[in-house]
Scaffold this motif. Structure first.
Motif, short mmCIF file in Angstrom:
data_model
loop_
_atom_site.label_atom_id
_atom_site.label_comp_id
_atom_site.label_asym_id
_atom_site.label_seq_id
_atom_site.Cartn_x
_atom_site.Cartn_y
_atom_site.Cartn_z
N ASP A 87 -32.70 -17.60 -30.93
CA ASP A 87 -34.14 -17.49 -30.70
C ASP A 87 -34.70 -16.35 -31.56
O ASP A 87 -34.18 -15.23 -31.52
N PRO A 88 -35.76 -16.61 -32.34
CA PRO A 88 -36.27 -15.58 -33.25
C PRO A 88 -36.71 -14.30 -32.55
O PRO A 88 -36.57 -13.21 -33.10
N ARG A 89 -37.24 -14.41 -31.32
CA ARG A 89 -37.68 -13.21 -30.60
C ARG A 89 -36.50 -12.32 -30.23
O ARG A 89 -36.60 -11.09 -30.27
N GLY A 134 -29.19 -19.02 -23.13
CA GLY A 134 -29.83 -20.06 -23.91
C GLY A 134 -30.42 -19.62 -25.23
O GLY A 134 -30.94 -20.45 -25.98
N SER A 135 -30.30 -18.33 -25.56
CA SER A 135 -30.95 -17.84 -26.78
C SER A 135 -30.06 -17.94 -28.01
O SER A 135 -30.56 -17.81 -29.14
N ALA A 136 -28.76 -18.15 -27.84
CA ALA A 136 -27.83 -18.24 -28.97
C ALA A 136 -26.92 -19.43 -28.77
O ALA A 136 -26.22 -19.52 -27.75
N GLY A 180 -39.48 -21.01 -26.39
CA GLY A 180 -40.12 -21.03 -27.70
C GLY A 180 -41.26 -20.04 -27.72
O GLY A 180 -41.75 -19.58 -26.67
N PRO A 181 -41.72 -19.63 -28.92
CA PRO A 181 -42.81 -18.67 -29.02
C PRO A 181 -44.07 -19.21 -28.35
O PRO A 181 -44.37 -20.38 -28.42
N GLU A 182 -44.78 -18.32 -27.68
CA GLU A 182 -46.00 -18.74 -27.00
C GLU A 182 -47.15 -18.89 -27.99
O GLU A 182 -47.18 -18.26 -29.01
#
Length: 285
Positions: free
Chosen positions: A23-25, A232-234, A283-285
């Motif tokens: 996840d980019p964040r 869930g981020s990686a 996902g990004p908001e």
């Protein structure tokens, strides 16, 4: 600070690149302000480099008089702005080595802080298993390996990984459309930045005239570094292999300047992992 070091030459005896879609964040929260994640298909790319080097030595010293050791680096693909445009490479928050020499030479000869770790390596004709354990991180990777790529033209064409032949096996990736795309991505990101104790970044650039990369099939891939990220981020994406590749490392000509990457980032840059842990990461908001 820039490393004061001679160019170093070595042979990559074995280099496994274990790649994750992140996840980019979350990736941004792991980076210093000078850097931002390099995105592929909307995701950050991170991973582990498990590398065994042979004949590591100053470039002016002839081969077979050098140092040999197992090393590991947790990496995040990054980009930054330069006067000449966008540059790409990797940020390495964690470096580990089986060699106490590398630990002692960290921030002096080798970039960044090196921590000691124990490695286990088992390699056969069709399997590779590498495990690493340190006070901070544990890694365990096993892959199915294709037969070595021949060096003669006619034989190499028969097992060309980019052509989907036997050497590519069941290699799959959701990040990269082909093995060639993956190879070019990692070849272009040849400069690695590591944090130093003074808060700065130390860089090292890899170059070779014999770049070769193969796709392998992951059987087991675990890293406590990625397991500790928000759920869930990686997600494991793919594993690549390099072997028998002569390389040279040198310090980058230009240092990163704090604030240089202040142009708009494709992801929010002020989030913290504790905040992300509480979010859904859909996902990004």
């Amino acid at each position: 600070m820039r490393l004061r070091m001679p160019d170093l030459s070595a042979t990559i005896e074995r280099r496994l690149l274990i790649n994750y879609r992140v996840d980019p964040r979350v990736a941004q929260a792991l980076l210093p302000a000078e850097l931002r994640p390099q995105l592929v298909d909307g995701s950050a790319v991170a991973g582990i480099c498990l590398i065994r080097l042979g004949d590591l030595r100053p470039a002016v010293v002839r081969p077979r008089i050098g140092w040999r050791a197992e090393n590991a680096a947790h990496r995040i693909a990054v980009e930054w702005d330069t006067p000449g445009g966008r540059a790409t490479g990797v940020y390495i928050p964690e470096r580990h080595s089986a060699s106490w020499l590398a630990v002692a030479a960290g921030e002096r000869v080798f970039p960044g802080i090196h921590r000691h770790a124990r490695f286990v390596s088992e390699e056969s004709g069709d399997r590779m298993h590498v495990g690493m354990r340190s006070r901070e991180v544990t890694v365990d990777v096993e892959v199915a390996v294709p037969a070595p790529v021949p060096t003669t033209g006619d034989e190499r064409a028969a097992v060309d990984p980019s052509a989907g032949g036997p050497a590519s096996g069941a290699w799959r990736s959701s990040l990269f459309p082909s093995l060639d795309d993956a190879s070019e991505f990692f070849r272009a990101g040849s400069t690695g930045w590591s944090p130093a104790r003074d808060g700065g970044l130390q860089g090292l650039t890899l170059s070779t005239s014999a770049w070769r990369i193969e796709g392998v099939t992951p059987l087991t891939a675990r890293s406590s570094f990625f397991d500790a990220l928000p759920a869930g981020s990686a997600t494991l994406d793919s594993v690549l292999l390099m072997r028998g590749v002569p390389v040279t490392w040198s310090a980058p000509e230009r240092n990163l300047t704090p604030g240089l990457a202040a142009s708009p980032s494709p992801v929010p840059g002020s989030l913290h992992l504790d905040t992300l842990q509480a979010s859904s990461l859909t996902g990004p908001e």
